[in-house]
Design an enzyme around this catalytic site. Structure first.
Site, PDB file in Angstrom:
ATOM      1  N   GLU A   1      13.719 -30.899  -2.279  1.00 22.57           N
ATOM      2  CA  GLU A   1      14.099 -31.440  -3.583  1.00 22.57           C
ATOM      3  C   GLU A   1      14.600 -32.879  -3.538  1.00 22.57           C
ATOM      4  O   GLU A   1      14.968 -33.424  -4.569  1.00 22.57           O
ATOM      5  CB  GLU A   1      15.151 -30.534  -4.241  1.00 22.57           C
ATOM      6  CG  GLU A   1      14.571 -29.272  -4.842  1.00 22.57           C
ATOM      7  CD  GLU A   1      15.358 -28.778  -6.054  1.00 22.57           C
ATOM      8  OE1 GLU A   1      16.282 -29.476  -6.500  1.00 22.57           O
ATOM      9  OE2 GLU A   1      15.039 -27.685  -6.532  1.00 22.57           O
TER      10      GLU A   1
ATOM     11  N   CYS B   1      -2.614  -3.320   7.261  1.00 21.97           N
ATOM     12  CA  CYS B   1      -2.185  -3.487   8.649  1.00 21.97           C
ATOM     13  C   CYS B   1      -2.653  -2.314   9.501  1.00 21.97           C
ATOM     14  O   CYS B   1      -2.827  -1.185   9.019  1.00 21.97           O
ATOM     15  CB  CYS B   1      -0.665  -3.644   8.725  1.00 21.97           C
ATOM     16  SG  CYS B   1       0.271  -2.193   8.205  1.00 21.97           S
TER      17      CYS B   1
ATOM     18  N   GLU C   1       0.824  -1.204   0.000  1.00 17.99           N
ATOM     19  CA  GLU C   1       0.000   0.000   0.000  1.00 17.99           C
ATOM     20  C   GLU C   1       0.865   1.264   0.000  1.00 17.99           C
ATOM     21  O   GLU C   1       0.552   2.234  -0.691  1.00 17.99           O
ATOM     22  CB  GLU C   1      -0.918   0.019   1.227  1.00 17.99           C
ATOM     23  CG  GLU C   1      -1.914  -1.123   1.259  1.00 17.99           C
ATOM     24  CD  GLU C   1      -1.420  -2.305   2.074  1.00 17.99           C
ATOM     25  OE1 GLU C   1      -2.248  -2.937   2.746  1.00 17.99           O
ATOM     26  OE2 GLU C   1      -0.195  -2.594   2.031  1.00 17.99           O
TER      27      GLU C   1
ATOM     28  N   ALA D   1      19.396 -47.462 -12.081  1.00 12.71           N
ATOM     29  CA  ALA D   1      19.732 -48.360 -10.981  1.00 12.71           C
ATOM     30  C   ALA D   1      21.104 -48.042 -10.388  1.00 12.71           C
ATOM     31  O   ALA D   1      21.333 -48.258  -9.193  1.00 12.71           O
ATOM     32  CB  ALA D   1      19.683 -49.807 -11.451  1.00 12.71           C
TER      33      ALA D   1
END
Length: 314
Positions: A245, A69, A46, A159
């Site tokens: 991650e 606020c 704002e 693998a």
């Protein structure tokens, strides 16, 4: 309000412990001010929009994604008071602020000054935009996004552990954009030892937005913040958005602890028959697996498919 929500995204992952808010001020059908919460939490959206609009704010309508606020701060005046002083005629608010220092007081102050207030406009979108702030306020921890990049058969490596690269460049670029939107990024000890990841942002112009690195392990590592358990994310100061991650054990640990709010699933059109993306979740039947996730977004990134899921709130 849609424009204000778009502006709010510019501060995503950079404003903690403050929310990433957007504000648009309109007078006589013309946008006279735009603002979004700046890095570190100040100036507020704002304040930025009012500074831009100047005298044109008088009689205008302010669209803001969170209740202005109402509490005083050494870093700046309360936004509700600033809007009153600027002479705006109406304030349209997406979401009420759960911070007890404001929580309805901003709205009441505006109305007491004779300003028309409309609430509940694009509430769901605003809550999604400020998920980190809201999760920290309501649950005492950051909002957690789990990222998985897998083959069609759900594998994250061959693998023998080879994993670079499963997805293509567009999917990887999108993953780096996601990194830039989080204050911290976490991996487990296995990923640290196998990949020695830098976990930085490698997108032109966003390099300075590389997140803080967090390690889920029992040992310390130079340059990393270590936590011993998934629940310890609550103690990560200044972190409202956490990106997890990997690897498979770490991902499973966060899901078992019910700490994942959002899933990013990148799937490449390949079959590997290698290492699965998730370790054992401890399920003894299929029933608890159903109804936990809802699809929010899906798109193609080159030949790879991205699906974004959100946790179904109980």
């Amino acid at each position: 309000m849609g424009a204000a929500l778009g502006l709010a995204q510019r501060g995503h992952g950079r404003t903690a412990p403050n929310p990433n808010v957007g504000c648009v001020i309109v007078n006589a059908g013309r946008v006279v001010g735009r603002g979004w919460t700046q890095p570190g939490g100040r100036p507020h959206a704002e304040a930025m929009a009012l500074a831009q609009s100047g005298a044109a704010a008088r009689g205008a309508t302010a669209y803001v994604t969170l209740e202005p606020c109402a509490h005083e701060s050494a870093r700046g005046p309360a936004c509700a008071d600033s809007l009153i002083a600027a002479g705006v005629a109406e304030v349209v608010i997406a979401l009420r602020d759960p911070d007890p220092r404001t929580d309805g007081r901003g709205i009441a102050r505006l109305e007491a000054a004779g300003i028309a207030v409309t609430t509940g406009v694009h509430t769901d979108e605003a809550a999604r935009s400020m998920a980190g702030f809201l999760t920290r306020r309501t649950q005492g921890r950051p909002a957690v996004t789990l990222k998985l990049a897998t083959s069609l058969d759900g594998c994250i490596a061959l693998a023998d552990g080879t994993s670079r690269w499963i997805t293509g460049p567009r999917a990887r670029a999108h993953a780096h954009l996601e990194r830039a939107r989080h204050e911290a990024i976490l991996v487990g000890r296995g990923t640290l030892d196998a990949d020695v990841p830098t976990l930085d942002v490698r997108l032109a112009g966003l390099e300075d937005r590389s997140p803080r690195r967090v390690l889920l392990a029992s040992i310390d590592a130079p340059g990393w913040t270590r936590i011993a358990t998934p629940e310890a994310i609550a103690d990560l100061d200044g972190v409202d958005h956490l990106l997890v991650e990997g690897g498979a054990q770490t991902a499973a640990a966060f899901i078992r602890a019910d700490l994942v709010d959002r899933l990013l699933l990148y799937r490449a059109p390949i079959l590997l028959g290698g290492k699965p993306g998730l370790a054992d979740l401890g399920l003894t039947s299929l029933d608890p697996a159903h109804g936990r996730w809802k699809l929010h977004d899906a798109r193609m990134l080159g030949s790879d498919r991205l699906e974004v899921y959100e946790r179904v709130k109980g």
